[in-house]
Design a protein around this motif. Structure first.
Motif, PDB file in Angstrom:
ATOM      1  N   LEU A 268      -2.344  -8.493  10.289  1.00 61.36           N
ATOM      2  CA  LEU A 268      -0.944  -7.824  10.525  1.00 61.36           C
ATOM      3  C   LEU A 268      -0.883  -6.414  10.227  1.00 61.36           C
ATOM      4  O   LEU A 268      -0.164  -5.668  10.848  1.00 61.36           O
ATOM      5  N   GLU A 269      -1.513  -5.800   9.365  1.00 58.37           N
ATOM      6  CA  GLU A 269      -1.382  -4.485   8.783  1.00 58.37           C
ATOM      7  C   GLU A 269      -2.175  -3.788   9.922  1.00 58.37           C
ATOM      8  O   GLU A 269      -1.739  -2.606   9.968  1.00 58.37           O
ATOM      9  N   THR A 270      -2.929  -4.208  10.616  1.00 60.88           N
ATOM     10  CA  THR A 270      -3.899  -3.276  11.536  1.00 60.88           C
ATOM     11  C   THR A 270      -2.667  -3.298  12.566  1.00 60.88           C
ATOM     12  O   THR A 270      -2.989  -2.231  13.772  1.00 60.88           O
ATOM     13  N   LYS A 271      -1.791  -4.174  12.959  1.00 66.76           N
ATOM     14  CA  LYS A 271      -0.750  -3.811  13.753  1.00 66.76           C
ATOM     15  C   LYS A 271       0.506  -2.910  13.542  1.00 66.76           C
ATOM     16  O   LYS A 271       1.143  -2.505  14.245  1.00 66.76           O
ATOM     17  N   ASN A 272       0.180  -2.581  12.069  1.00 69.34           N
ATOM     18  CA  ASN A 272       1.467  -1.751  11.608  1.00 69.34           C
ATOM     19  C   ASN A 272       0.949  -0.443  11.465  1.00 69.34           C
ATOM     20  O   ASN A 272       0.944   0.253  10.487  1.00 69.34           O
TER      21      ASN A 272
ATOM     22  N   ALA B  73       3.964  -5.364   5.771  1.00 68.51           N
ATOM     23  CA  ALA B  73       3.566  -6.646   5.526  1.00 68.51           C
ATOM     24  C   ALA B  73       3.146  -6.422   4.031  1.00 68.51           C
ATOM     25  O   ALA B  73       2.390  -5.567   3.669  1.00 68.51           O
ATOM     26  N   HIS B  74       3.618  -7.200   3.174  1.00 75.22           N
ATOM     27  CA  HIS B  74       3.365  -7.104   1.664  1.00 75.22           C
ATOM     28  C   HIS B  74       3.436  -8.389   1.041  1.00 75.22           C
ATOM     29  O   HIS B  74       3.805  -9.628   1.679  1.00 75.22           O
TER      30      HIS B  74
ATOM     31  N   ARG C  20       0.730  -1.137   0.048  1.00 71.14           N
ATOM     32  CA  ARG C  20       0.103  -0.090   0.036  1.00 71.14           C
ATOM     33  C   ARG C  20       0.756   1.222   0.130  1.00 71.14           C
ATOM     34  O   ARG C  20       0.206   2.357  -0.123  1.00 71.14           O
ATOM     35  N   ASN C  21       2.227   1.135   0.393  1.00 72.15           N
ATOM     36  CA  ASN C  21       3.059   2.396   0.326  1.00 72.15           C
ATOM     37  C   ASN C  21       3.541   2.738  -1.160  1.00 72.15           C
ATOM     38  O   ASN C  21       4.409   1.623  -1.550  1.00 72.15           O
TER      39      ASN C  21
END
Length: 201
Positions: free
Chosen positions: A196-200, A84-85, A75-76
């Motif tokens: 995982l992205e909610t943790k990032n 995480a990707h 997303r970046n």
């Protein structure tokens, strides 16, 4: 191009950095561009967010030719290693479809803690999935044998964690619709990535 060919895998036999990179640009990167965009479109349709395709350029290399190459989707817009990707990683004899946590992503500790405390989420994935502790080597272990890699990811600051599917060269070449296999794998990995992205943040 959306299919890897024998030439795609043969690029890693080309001697010399410049010559190998030229072969990668010609025989691999067009496939990465097509498949990466399919993954990006799939995720955008699923989430409503924009995803960016990052094809490895290996610009930091000055002497040694790469023994693998990859495309990352995240997303970046500026890069992918901080989160995480999803990643397709091509080697001389295999292709990996990864959910990747590499190079110390933002809030690595939170993501590692979640993985450690929710191993049922990991073990509920397909039994043919594999895990790797480094994106720099083609080594991997079966999902059922991946506990030590997860523990190292939790304990060691510079450690990595990749989980997904591995296809040998012959299987890649024989698969009529590789993009379907890739998207099915992304779909299976998506719930874990989403958490995982909610943790990032």
């Amino acid at each position: 191009m959306e299919r890897f060919t024998k030439e795609s895998f043969a690029v890693f036999q080309v001697e010399g950095l410049e010559a190998r990179m030229e072969a990668i640009r010609e025989d691999v990167q067009p496939v990465f561009a097509t498949l990466g965009q399919k993954i990006s479109d799939y995720l955008t349709q699923k989430t409503g967010e924009i995803y960016y395709v990052h094809i490895a350029q290996h610009r930091r290399r000055t002497i040694h030719a790469p023994d693998n190459t990859w495309v990352a989707i995240g997303r970046n817009k500026r890069g992918y290693k901080m989160e995480a990707h999803f990643q397709l990683s091509l080697w001389e004899d295999r292709l990996f479809i990864w959910l990747s946590l590499i190079d110390q992503p933002k809030n690595k500790a939170k993501m590692a803690e979640y993985l450690l405390n929710h191993q049922t989420d990991i073990m509920s994935l397909p039994t043919d999935f594999v895990v790797s502790g480094s994106h720099l080597v083609s080594d991997y272990v079966a999902l059922a044998d991946s506990q030590s890699i997860l523990e190292r990811f939790v304990q060691v600051k510079k450690s990595e964690y990749q989980i997904g599917r591995m296809l040998m060269k012959e299987e890649v070449l024989a698969t009529p619709d590789l993009s379907q296999v890739i998207l099915e794998t992304i779909e299976q990995l998506y719930p874990l990535w989403n958490v995982l992205e909610t943790k990032n943040v």
